[in-house]
Design a protein around this motif. Structure first.
Motif, PDB file in Angstrom:
ATOM      1  N   LEU A 103      -1.016  -3.586   8.080  1.00 41.93           N
ATOM      2  CA  LEU A 103       0.261  -3.598   8.795  1.00 41.93           C
ATOM      3  C   LEU A 103       1.101  -2.416   8.326  1.00 41.93           C
ATOM      4  CD1 LEU A 103       1.139  -7.399   8.441  1.00 41.93           C
ATOM      5  CD2 LEU A 103      -0.282  -6.285  10.167  1.00 41.93           C
ATOM      6  N   THR A 104       1.608  -1.640   9.264  1.00 40.34           N
ATOM      7  CA  THR A 104       2.419  -0.469   8.944  1.00 40.34           C
ATOM      8  C   THR A 104       3.780  -0.613   9.600  1.00 40.34           C
ATOM      9  OG1 THR A 104       0.426   0.919   8.894  1.00 40.34           O
ATOM     10  CG2 THR A 104       2.555   2.040   9.011  1.00 40.34           C
TER      11      THR A 104
ATOM     12  N   TYR B  94      15.667  -0.211  -3.483  1.00 37.00           N
ATOM     13  CA  TYR B  94      14.222  -0.391  -3.571  1.00 37.00           C
ATOM     14  C   TYR B  94      13.789  -1.567  -2.696  1.00 37.00           C
ATOM     15  CZ  TYR B  94      15.720  -4.036  -6.857  1.00 37.00           C
ATOM     16  OH  TYR B  94      16.333  -5.112  -7.438  1.00 37.00           O
ATOM     17  N   PRO B  95      12.524  -1.558  -2.260  1.00 38.05           N
ATOM     18  CA  PRO B  95      12.020  -2.697  -1.481  1.00 38.05           C
ATOM     19  C   PRO B  95      11.869  -3.903  -2.386  1.00 38.05           C
ATOM     20  CG  PRO B  95      10.243  -1.175  -1.948  1.00 38.05           C
ATOM     21  CD  PRO B  95      11.504  -0.505  -2.430  1.00 38.05           C
ATOM     22  N   ALA B  96      12.213  -5.072  -1.882  1.00 37.42           N
ATOM     23  CA  ALA B  96      12.221  -6.251  -2.740  1.00 37.42           C
ATOM     24  C   ALA B  96      11.804  -7.492  -1.969  1.00 37.42           C
ATOM     25  CB  ALA B  96      13.614  -6.445  -3.344  1.00 37.42           C
TER      26      ALA B  96
ATOM     27  N   TYR C 178       5.599   2.275   5.582  1.00 38.02           N
ATOM     28  CA  TYR C 178       5.235   1.356   4.504  1.00 38.02           C
ATOM     29  C   TYR C 178       4.071   0.498   4.992  1.00 38.02           C
ATOM     30  CZ  TYR C 178      10.026   2.685   3.423  1.00 38.02           C
ATOM     31  OH  TYR C 178      11.172   3.404   3.197  1.00 38.02           O
ATOM     32  N   ARG C 179       3.041   0.421   4.168  1.00 39.51           N
ATOM     33  CA  ARG C 179       1.847  -0.303   4.577  1.00 39.51           C
ATOM     34  C   ARG C 179       1.610  -1.535   3.699  1.00 39.51           C
ATOM     35  NH1 ARG C 179      -2.108   4.808   5.843  1.00 39.51           N
ATOM     36  NH2 ARG C 179      -1.538   5.028   8.044  1.00 39.51           N
TER      37      ARG C 179
ATOM     38  N   GLY D 277       0.811  -1.208   0.000  1.00 40.16           N
ATOM     39  CA  GLY D 277       0.000   0.000   0.000  1.00 40.16           C
ATOM     40  C   GLY D 277       0.843   1.256   0.000  1.00 40.16           C
ATOM     41  N   ARG D 278       0.391   2.218   0.760  1.00 42.52           N
ATOM     42  CA  ARG D 278       1.055   3.520   0.757  1.00 42.52           C
ATOM     43  C   ARG D 278       2.489   3.397   1.285  1.00 42.52           C
ATOM     44  NH1 ARG D 278      -1.408   9.206   3.200  1.00 42.52           N
ATOM     45  NH2 ARG D 278       0.298  10.521   2.465  1.00 42.52           N
ATOM     46  N   GLY D 279       3.369   4.156   0.672  1.00 38.06           N
ATOM     47  CA  GLY D 279       4.768   4.148   1.073  1.00 38.06           C
ATOM     48  C   GLY D 279       5.661   3.571  -0.003  1.00 38.06           C
ATOM     49  N   PHE D 280       5.131   2.624  -0.744  1.00 38.83           N
ATOM     50  CA  PHE D 280       5.952   1.965  -1.752  1.00 38.83           C
ATOM     51  C   PHE D 280       6.004   2.733  -3.062  1.00 38.83           C
ATOM     52  CE2 PHE D 280       4.887  -1.415   1.191  1.00 38.83           C
ATOM     53  CZ  PHE D 280       6.121  -2.015   1.361  1.00 38.83           C
ATOM     54  N   GLU D 281       5.172   3.760  -3.204  1.00 37.79           N
ATOM     55  CA  GLU D 281       5.193   4.525  -4.439  1.00 37.79           C
ATOM     56  C   GLU D 281       6.269   5.596  -4.434  1.00 37.79           C
ATOM     57  OE1 GLU D 281       3.281   4.824  -1.912  1.00 37.79           O
ATOM     58  OE2 GLU D 281       2.010   6.597  -1.902  1.00 37.79           O
ATOM     59  N   TYR D 282       6.893   5.824  -3.267  1.00 38.32           N
ATOM     60  CA  TYR D 282       7.859   6.930  -3.183  1.00 38.32           C
ATOM     61  C   TYR D 282       9.308   6.469  -3.095  1.00 38.32           C
ATOM     62  CZ  TYR D 282       3.599   9.350  -1.836  1.00 38.32           C
ATOM     63  OH  TYR D 282       2.317   9.849  -1.810  1.00 38.32           O
ATOM     64  N   ILE D 283       9.539   5.182  -3.157  1.00 40.68           N
ATOM     65  CA  ILE D 283      10.884   4.688  -2.910  1.00 40.68           C
ATOM     66  C   ILE D 283      11.824   5.042  -4.053  1.00 40.68           C
ATOM     67  CG2 ILE D 283      12.277   2.615  -2.554  1.00 40.68           C
ATOM     68  CD1 ILE D 283      10.543   3.417  -0.205  1.00 40.68           C
TER      69      ILE D 283
END
Length: 384
Positions: A355-356, A256-258, A371-372, A212-218
């Motif tokens: 989950l945040t 980046y998150p992976a 990050y959600r 969810g929110r948070g992953f669009e800004y990485i």
């Protein structure tokens, strides 16, 4: 409740198709000499429409407008397959009824119903791709299609056998039943099709985390400088401008998150350059059993997110259950459904839990960077 809705939909669709066929035969006089060519397509289309629409609305009961929009492509598939299979079944039946061939009626009827049932299964299985996120998995899609076709074919064959057994004893039936032979037979067909689809189309209890929110800004520039180096030996201090004595500074090999592709996968194909990159909207399919480790470390971590603690939590997966196990040191960097954790107590996860995970630095929690994930244990909403 689910099985009742499917059975009602199956019976209603079969009877509706039969009545439409009777309208064409009696009122419009269409192919009156070859009734099966008119009747079978009507029933096949009606059953395919009914089963597909029933599955779409049951899967997403709170969004009827969205369901109607989603149903366009699946209904076109149902229309095409129903028409084609119905015509094939009707033409074959008429050929086999010719005096020069004259195949026994029970065999012809069984073959016709088998073609109708298999077409309904194909329509339901193929159209599933357009309204379920779960169909993004090629293996799961093929499995569902195969199951739908086999189950529908088996149900139609069983319905035909049961109907022939009833007809053997038709002479002992009350007189009022003798005029409704066909509606009873097709009702049995619809009932069994609805029954098997209620089982084969039941919601999958596949656990997943939707980003969810948070992953669009990485981006790389967002990663704090202190997270670029890693101390392989915690006994030795790290040379860092922020805190040269801090042994918990991790190193990240990517900005980046992976996910760990050897253990996890996305439920839909990703168009990212990096096929392991987590982006907002992607769902990570979790295994049925095992423990998923979440943190910012690259090694021995299944979900790696730059900026959060080295190890923030584990998700323990067992038979249809999942438990969030916070790290003893960083539990305060986690929220469950908007509530910050105040202890190391494990949290049983339920469908739609949010989950945040907050980013941390040497100064504590970064309240603006988080990050959600949404935890799912079944895919009920189309494209949920």
């Amino acid at each position: 409740m689910r099985i009742y809705l499917y059975i009602i939909a199956g019976i209603t669709s079969a009877l509706l198709g039969w009545n439409i066929g009777q309208f064409f035969l009696t009122d419009l006089g269409l192919f009156t000499q070859f009734p099966e060519i008119t009747l079978f397509p009507c029933i096949a289309i009606s059953l395919a429409f009914g089963m597909v629409m029933n599955e779409i609305f049951i899967s997403n009961p709170t969004r009827p407008k969205r369901s109607l929009q989603t149903a366009k492509q699946p209904l076109l598939i149902a229309l095409g397959l129903g028409t084609l299979s119905g015509l094939i079944a009707g033409i074959i039946s008429q050929i086999l009824f010719l005096p020069i061939i004259r195949v026994p009626t029970p065999i012809v009827r069984t073959l016709g119903w088998l073609l109708i049932g298999s077409s309904v299964g194909i329509a339901e299985g193929l159209s599933w791709r357009w309204y379920s996120i779960e169909a993004g998995s090629k293996k799961r899609f093929q499995q569902r299609l195969k199951t739908s076709v086999v189950a529908a074919s088996g149900a139609s064959f069983t319905a035909a056998i049961l109907f022939e057994l009833i007809r053997l004893n038709w002479g002992t039936m009350p007189a009022e039943f003798k005029g409704i032979e066909d509606p009873i037979g097709f009702s049995i067909l619809g009932l069994l099709l609805g029954g098997v689809f209620s089982l084969t189309n039941s919601p999958s209890y596949i656990a997943a985390l939707r980003a969810g929110r948070g992953f669009e800004y990485i981006e790389f520039k967002d990663v704090p400088p202190q997270y670029i180096e890693f101390n392989d030996d915690p006994e030795e201090p790290v040379e860092s401008e922020d805190d040269p004595q801090n042994p918990l500074i991790p190193k990240i090999n990517q900005s980046y998150p992976a996910i760990d592709k050897s253990s996890l996968s996305f439920t839909t194909e990703t168009e990212n350059i990096n096929d392991d990159e987590i982006e907002e909207g992607l769902s990570i399919q979790l295994p049925g059993h095992g423990t998923i480790r979440i943190g910012c470390a690259v090694e021995n971590t299944h979900i790696s997110i730059p900026g959060i603690p080295l190890h923030v939590a584990d998700i323990k997966l067992e038979k249809r259950t999942a438990t969030l196990i916070p790290d003893n040191q960083f539990f305060y960097a986690i929220e469950v459904n908007g509530t910050r954790l105040k202890s190391r107590r494990s949290i049983p996860l339920k469908h739609n839990y949010v989950l945040t995970f907050y980013a941390t630095s040497l100064n504590g929690i970064n309240e603006e960077k988080y990050y959600r994930f949404v935890y799912y244990n079944r895919f009920l909403d189309p494209q949920a």
